[in-house]
Motif scaffolding. Structure first.
Motif, PDB file in Angstrom:
ATOM      1  N   UNK A   1       0.838  -1.199   0.000  1.00 36.70           N
ATOM      2  CA  UNK A   1       0.000   0.000   0.000  1.00 36.70           C
ATOM      3  C   UNK A   1       0.873   1.249   0.000  1.00 36.70           C
ATOM      4  N   UNK A   2       0.502   2.237  -0.815  1.00 38.72           N
ATOM      5  CA  UNK A   2       1.238   3.493  -0.836  1.00 38.72           C
ATOM      6  C   UNK A   2       1.004   4.269   0.452  1.00 38.72           C
ATOM      7  N   UNK A   3       2.014   5.029   0.842  1.00 36.32           N
ATOM      8  CA  UNK A   3       1.876   5.875   2.024  1.00 36.32           C
ATOM      9  C   UNK A   3       0.780   6.912   1.798  1.00 36.32           C
ATOM     10  N   UNK A   4      -0.041   7.129   2.807  1.00 36.28           N
ATOM     11  CA  UNK A   4      -1.097   8.144   2.762  1.00 36.28           C
ATOM     12  C   UNK A   4      -0.532   9.466   3.267  1.00 36.28           C
ATOM     13  N   UNK A   5      -0.761  10.541   2.529  1.00 34.49           N
ATOM     14  CA  UNK A   5      -0.261  11.845   2.964  1.00 34.49           C
ATOM     15  C   UNK A   5      -1.077  12.348   4.148  1.00 34.49           C
ATOM     16  N   UNK A   6      -0.381  12.938   5.105  1.00 37.74           N
ATOM     17  CA  UNK A   6      -1.009  13.387   6.347  1.00 37.74           C
ATOM     18  C   UNK A   6      -0.617  14.822   6.669  1.00 37.74           C
ATOM     19  N   UNK A   7      -1.638  15.652   6.884  1.00 41.75           N
ATOM     20  CA  UNK A   7      -1.445  16.940   7.525  1.00 41.75           C
ATOM     21  C   UNK A   7      -1.867  16.779   8.980  1.00 41.75           C
ATOM     22  N   UNK A   8      -0.940  16.964   9.889  1.00 44.52           N
ATOM     23  CA  UNK A   8      -1.246  16.760  11.303  1.00 44.52           C
ATOM     24  C   UNK A   8      -1.295  18.095  12.032  1.00 44.52           C
ATOM     25  N   UNK A   9      -2.244  18.180  12.935  1.00 43.78           N
ATOM     26  CA  UNK A   9      -2.553  19.423  13.642  1.00 43.78           C
ATOM     27  C   UNK A   9      -1.928  19.403  15.040  1.00 43.78           C
ATOM     28  N   UNK A  10      -1.293  20.511  15.403  1.00 43.85           N
ATOM     29  CA  UNK A  10      -0.767  20.712  16.750  1.00 43.85           C
ATOM     30  C   UNK A  10      -1.194  22.083  17.254  1.00 43.85           C
ATOM     31  N   UNK A  11      -1.442  22.187  18.544  1.00 40.67           N
ATOM     32  CA  UNK A  11      -1.663  23.496  19.163  1.00 40.67           C
ATOM     33  C   UNK A  11      -0.325  23.991  19.679  1.00 40.67           C
ATOM     34  N   UNK A  12       0.125  25.142  19.192  1.00 40.45           N
ATOM     35  CA  UNK A  12       1.409  25.693  19.625  1.00 40.45           C
ATOM     36  C   UNK A  12       1.452  25.836  21.142  1.00 40.45           C
ATOM     37  N   UNK A  13       2.515  25.330  21.734  1.00 39.37           N
ATOM     38  CA  UNK A  13       2.715  25.493  23.171  1.00 39.37           C
ATOM     39  C   UNK A  13       1.980  24.512  24.052  1.00 39.37           C
ATOM     40  N   UNK A  14       1.292  23.533  23.449  1.00 36.77           N
ATOM     41  CA  UNK A  14       0.519  22.598  24.278  1.00 36.77           C
ATOM     42  C   UNK A  14       1.205  21.261  24.397  1.00 36.77           C
ATOM     43  N   UNK A  15       1.326  20.748  25.629  1.00 36.66           N
ATOM     44  CA  UNK A  15       1.068  21.424  26.919  1.00 36.66           C
ATOM     45  C   UNK A  15       2.188  22.384  27.324  1.00 36.66           C
ATOM     46  N   UNK A  16       3.385  22.189  26.724  1.00 40.83           N
ATOM     47  CA  UNK A  16       4.505  23.129  26.845  1.00 40.83           C
ATOM     48  C   UNK A  16       5.149  23.197  25.465  1.00 40.83           C
ATOM     49  N   UNK A  17       5.963  24.199  25.248  1.00 42.09           N
ATOM     50  CA  UNK A  17       6.659  24.284  23.968  1.00 42.09           C
ATOM     51  C   UNK A  17       7.537  23.059  23.748  1.00 42.09           C
ATOM     52  N   UNK A  18       8.223  22.600  24.786  1.00 43.65           N
ATOM     53  CA  UNK A  18       9.125  21.467  24.624  1.00 43.65           C
ATOM     54  C   UNK A  18       8.369  20.188  24.283  1.00 43.65           C
ATOM     55  N   UNK A  19       7.264  19.945  24.979  1.00 42.51           N
ATOM     56  CA  UNK A  19       6.488  18.746  24.685  1.00 42.51           C
ATOM     57  C   UNK A  19       5.814  18.836  23.315  1.00 42.51           C
ATOM     58  N   UNK A  20       5.385  20.034  22.936  1.00 49.94           N
ATOM     59  CA  UNK A  20       4.812  20.216  21.607  1.00 49.94           C
ATOM     60  C   UNK A  20       5.871  19.976  20.534  1.00 49.94           C
ATOM     61  N   UNK A  21       7.111  20.373  20.812  1.00 53.28           N
ATOM     62  CA  UNK A  21       8.205  20.112  19.885  1.00 53.28           C
ATOM     63  C   UNK A  21       8.480  18.613  19.776  1.00 53.28           C
TER      64      UNK A  21
END
Length: 250
Positions: A1-21
């Motif tokens: 199966x071909x890879x499915x393209x994904x746009x993934x959503x993140x909330x900036x800074x949630x729960x911290x900048x480091x964890x969001x990174x």
């Protein structure tokens, strides 16, 4: 199966900048092709409970728009080939001036804007400001649109359109059926490529959508995983990557 393209959503800074990174890194390891990063907003009208709660928590730390842009710049510096889109709401970009906001966003590596409460034909100059800064405006199509309005949007010449797969808010489960696929066909009939999201949370949905969209979009499912594992960064990263791999088949 071909890879499915994904746009993934993140909330900036949630729960911290480091964890969001860490979550962003895990998403990319799991095959995410595009990061849709939401600037926290106090009244996110299109978002379900998971994302609303995340926004509220980040804003309680007095998180500013500039903090979100700094976060995006950090991700862009680490992953310069991954397109980053900002998702937010009209008043946040209108207050400093649409042109000024777009110039600043482009300077930190943003490639596109998704602002669901700015109509495609009354966008306060967003499309032109994006063009001036080598970005794209990605308007939102919804099943609640009249046939005439949907036809107008689909033939308006936008490179990409975000198709909300059902009415209401994000986060609730979405059934992919013949009506969904017919809606996507109408959105794309003018030649725009389509991103399809709202309630996408498992591989079965992703496979059902893959042939009808440029990329699937998933958000609340990742925000919930981050919320559930925020006390264990290693587990958080593992769970986020695993879900991304499930959705992409990567």
């Amino acid at each position: 199966m071909n890879k499915i393209k994904l746009m993934s959503h993140l909330v900036a800074g949630y729960p911290t900048d480091q964890l969001a990174l860490e979550a962003a890194r895990a998403l990319i390891r799991g095959g995410a092709d595009i990061l849709e990063i939401q600037l926290p907003f106090s009244d996110p009208s299109a978002d379900g409970q998971a994302i609303q709660t995340a926004c509220t928590e980040v804003l309680s730390r007095h998180y500013r728009t500039q903090d979100g842009l700094d976060f995006i710049e950090q991700i862009h510096s680490e992953f310069p080939k991954i397109p980053i889109y900002i998702m937010s709401y009209g008043s946040l970009i209108y207050t400093p001036g649409v042109a000024a906001f777009c110039k600043k966003a482009a300077s930190v590596g943003v490639k596109g804007m998704i602002i669901p409460d700015l109509p495609f034909d009354f966008d306060e100059g967003l499309t032109e400001a994006c063009k001036a800064n080598d970005m794209i405006n990605i308007p939102v199509a919804a099943p609640s649109m009249s046939s005439e309005r949907l036809h107008k949007l689909s033939h308006a010449g936008f490179p990409y359109i975000y198709a909300a797969l059902r009415t209401g808010i994000t986060g609730s489960d979405t059934k992919i059926d013949a009506g969904t696929l017919d809606f996507l066909k109408k959105v794309s009939e003018g030649g725009s490529k389509v991103y399809g999201g709202f309630g996408i949370s498992n591989g079965e949905q992703a496979k059902a959508l893959a042939s009808s969209v440029e990329s699937i979009v998933a958000g609340s499912v990742f925000v919930r995983i981050i919320s559930e594992n925020h006390n264990d960064p290693k587990k958080l990263a593992t769970a986020v990557e695993a879900k991304a791999r499930e959705l992409t088949g990567f």
